[in-house]
Design a protein around this motif. Structure first.
Motif, PDB file in Angstrom:
ATOM      1  N   GLN A  62       0.824  -1.208   0.000  1.00  0.00           N
ATOM      2  CA  GLN A  62       0.000   0.000   0.000  1.00  0.00           C
ATOM      3  C   GLN A  62       0.861   1.262   0.000  1.00  0.00           C
ATOM      4  O   GLN A  62       1.956   1.285   0.552  1.00  0.00           O
ATOM      5  CB  GLN A  62      -0.926   0.008   1.223  1.00  0.00           C
ATOM      6  CG  GLN A  62      -1.868  -1.179   1.278  1.00  0.00           C
ATOM      7  CD  GLN A  62      -2.779  -1.126   2.487  1.00  0.00           C
ATOM      8  OE1 GLN A  62      -2.820  -0.123   3.209  1.00  0.00           O
ATOM      9  NE2 GLN A  62      -3.517  -2.200   2.712  1.00  0.00           N
ATOM     10  N   LEU A  64      -0.622   4.960   0.622  1.00  0.00           N
ATOM     11  CA  LEU A  64      -1.797   5.794   0.816  1.00  0.00           C
ATOM     12  C   LEU A  64      -1.614   7.220   0.306  1.00  0.00           C
ATOM     13  O   LEU A  64      -2.594   7.917   0.026  1.00  0.00           O
ATOM     14  CB  LEU A  64      -2.187   5.814   2.298  1.00  0.00           C
ATOM     15  CG  LEU A  64      -2.621   4.463   2.888  1.00  0.00           C
ATOM     16  CD1 LEU A  64      -2.924   4.600   4.368  1.00  0.00           C
ATOM     17  CD2 LEU A  64      -3.832   3.910   2.139  1.00  0.00           C
ATOM     18  N   ARG A  67      -3.087   7.236  -3.232  1.00  0.00           N
ATOM     19  CA  ARG A  67      -4.351   6.538  -3.397  1.00  0.00           C
ATOM     20  C   ARG A  67      -5.261   7.220  -4.409  1.00  0.00           C
ATOM     21  O   ARG A  67      -5.294   8.450  -4.518  1.00  0.00           O
ATOM     22  CB  ARG A  67      -5.072   6.415  -2.055  1.00  0.00           C
ATOM     23  CG  ARG A  67      -5.454   7.756  -1.425  1.00  0.00           C
ATOM     24  CD  ARG A  67      -5.864   7.604   0.040  1.00  0.00           C
ATOM     25  NE  ARG A  67      -7.024   6.780   0.204  1.00  0.00           N
ATOM     26  CZ  ARG A  67      -8.281   7.249   0.206  1.00  0.00           C
ATOM     27  NH1 ARG A  67      -8.500   8.545   0.053  1.00  0.00           N
ATOM     28  NH2 ARG A  67      -9.289   6.437   0.375  1.00  0.00           N
ATOM     29  N   PHE A  82      -6.094   2.061  -1.849  1.00  0.00           N
ATOM     30  CA  PHE A  82      -4.974   1.899  -0.920  1.00  0.00           C
ATOM     31  C   PHE A  82      -3.631   2.199  -1.585  1.00  0.00           C
ATOM     32  O   PHE A  82      -2.579   1.884  -1.019  1.00  0.00           O
ATOM     33  CB  PHE A  82      -4.954   0.480  -0.352  1.00  0.00           C
ATOM     34  CG  PHE A  82      -6.131   0.175   0.528  1.00  0.00           C
ATOM     35  CD1 PHE A  82      -6.246   0.766   1.775  1.00  0.00           C
ATOM     36  CD2 PHE A  82      -7.135  -0.684   0.113  1.00  0.00           C
ATOM     37  CE1 PHE A  82      -7.322   0.494   2.598  1.00  0.00           C
ATOM     38  CE2 PHE A  82      -8.221  -0.961   0.922  1.00  0.00           C
ATOM     39  CZ  PHE A  82      -8.331  -0.355   2.169  1.00  0.00           C
ATOM     40  N   ARG A  84      -2.492   0.848  -4.386  1.00  0.00           N
ATOM     41  CA  ARG A  84      -1.919  -0.327  -5.034  1.00  0.00           C
ATOM     42  C   ARG A  84      -2.149  -0.254  -6.536  1.00  0.00           C
ATOM     43  O   ARG A  84      -3.172   0.246  -6.994  1.00  0.00           O
ATOM     44  CB  ARG A  84      -2.545  -1.604  -4.458  1.00  0.00           C
ATOM     45  CG  ARG A  84      -2.300  -1.775  -2.964  1.00  0.00           C
ATOM     46  CD  ARG A  84      -3.095  -2.913  -2.368  1.00  0.00           C
ATOM     47  NE  ARG A  84      -4.527  -2.686  -2.478  1.00  0.00           N
ATOM     48  CZ  ARG A  84      -5.448  -3.406  -1.839  1.00  0.00           C
ATOM     49  NH1 ARG A  84      -5.072  -4.371  -1.020  1.00  0.00           N
ATOM     50  NH2 ARG A  84      -6.731  -3.152  -2.001  1.00  0.00           N
TER      51      ARG A  84
END
Length: 296
Positions: A62, A64, A67, A82, A84
């Protein structure tokens, strides 16, 4: 005469392939499916070679701060809620959706073939008992039945496979039973009985090989339905659990962010749609290629 002799010399597989490849849409579906299989196998090999380093650093790791970032050169499909990489998660999700759907249908095919063969060959009381039980299962929508089974057994990969397999058994049992009823009274079966062949030998050596055409088509279409069911269970939180990438669970976790990041819902949805469409058009092409009424 030469053309006629050449046609007679063609094997069933060669004739089926000749007819199948004329259907451009079905051929395109097969190419898509082969591509997905290669992607799934590649991700497995990569995980083995890198000891899950790619998976840990690019699929589930992750970030953030980035995001919901949209598609860019660095991340072609953007980043999820997240942070990704959506592309990497889409690629790694192929093996779960495709292989789990295939394994589930393989299990249901084996059980359905056995039950359908016994019911069709022996008939009478045996047929009534087996097929009435199949009718009860058919009366329950497959998705609802799978949901009830997973909810009762618990959420795990094994339980999802069992649930999907059970929900598709009646379809295969009825398909095989219909083929067995058509074939079991033909002359070559009577000849096998007269020569002392056992029921097991007659069913598995003479009847089932002549029932493969509808079974192959039904299996191809069944995989498409199984993939959709797996995605549906994951969407409801009863299938593959995060952070493991799976198209249905990716849609489920992304639905709350559809306004902030359209890509995290559209892209997994397109993955499901394209895969199921490819399997369906390939199944239709196989049905046309294997249909004896179109052999002329």
């Amino acid at each position: 005469m030469k053309t006629s002799d050449a046609r007679k010399q063609r094997t069933l597989a060669a004739e089926t392939w000749r007819r199948f490849r004329k259907n451009k849409l079905a051929l395109a579906g097969m190419i898509v499916l082969i591509t997905l299989v290669l992607i799934a196998l590649s991700t497995i090999v990569i995980d083995l070679v890198t000891d899950n380093a790619i998976y840990n650093n690019y699929v589930i790791k992750q970030n953030l701060r980035l995001r919901l970032q949209g598609p860019s050169k660095a991340h072609l499909f953007g980043l999820d809620e997240f942070g990704r990489d959506v592309l990497m998660r889409m690629l790694w999700a192929v093996r779960y959706s495709l292989f789990m759907g295939t394994i589930a249908i393989a299990l249901s095919t084996v059980v359905g073939v056995v039950l359908g063969s016994i019911a069709g060959y022996y008939g009478k009381v045996t047929d009534n008992i087996i097929m009435r039980f199949m009718d009860v299962l058919l009366a329950i929508p497959s998705m609802l039945l799978a949901t009830a089974i997973v909810a009762a057994l618990g959420t795990s990969l094994t339980n999802v496979l069992i649930a999907i397999a059970i929900s598709y058994v009646p379809t295969f049992a009825r398909t095989v039973r219909a083929s067995v009823l058509t074939i079991k009274d033909q002359e070559f079966i009577e000849a096998a009985r007269a020569m002392g062949a056992s029921d097991f030998r007659i069913i598995f050596k003479y009847i089932l090989p002549n029932s493969m055409a509808p079974l192959i088509v039904q299996s191809t279409l069944g995989v498409a339905g199984a993939i959709l069911s797996i995605a549906g269970l994951s969407f409801l939180g009863l299938g593959i659990q995060p952070p493991t990438p799976e198209w249905g669970s990716m849609l489920s976790s992304a639905r709350s962010y559809i306004r902030e990041g359209w890509h995290i819902t559209v892209i997994p949805g397109l993955g499901i749609m394209i895969t199921i469409l490819a399997l369906n058009v390939m199944g239709d092409g196989l049905r046309d290629a294997l249909d004896p009424r179109l052999k002329n």
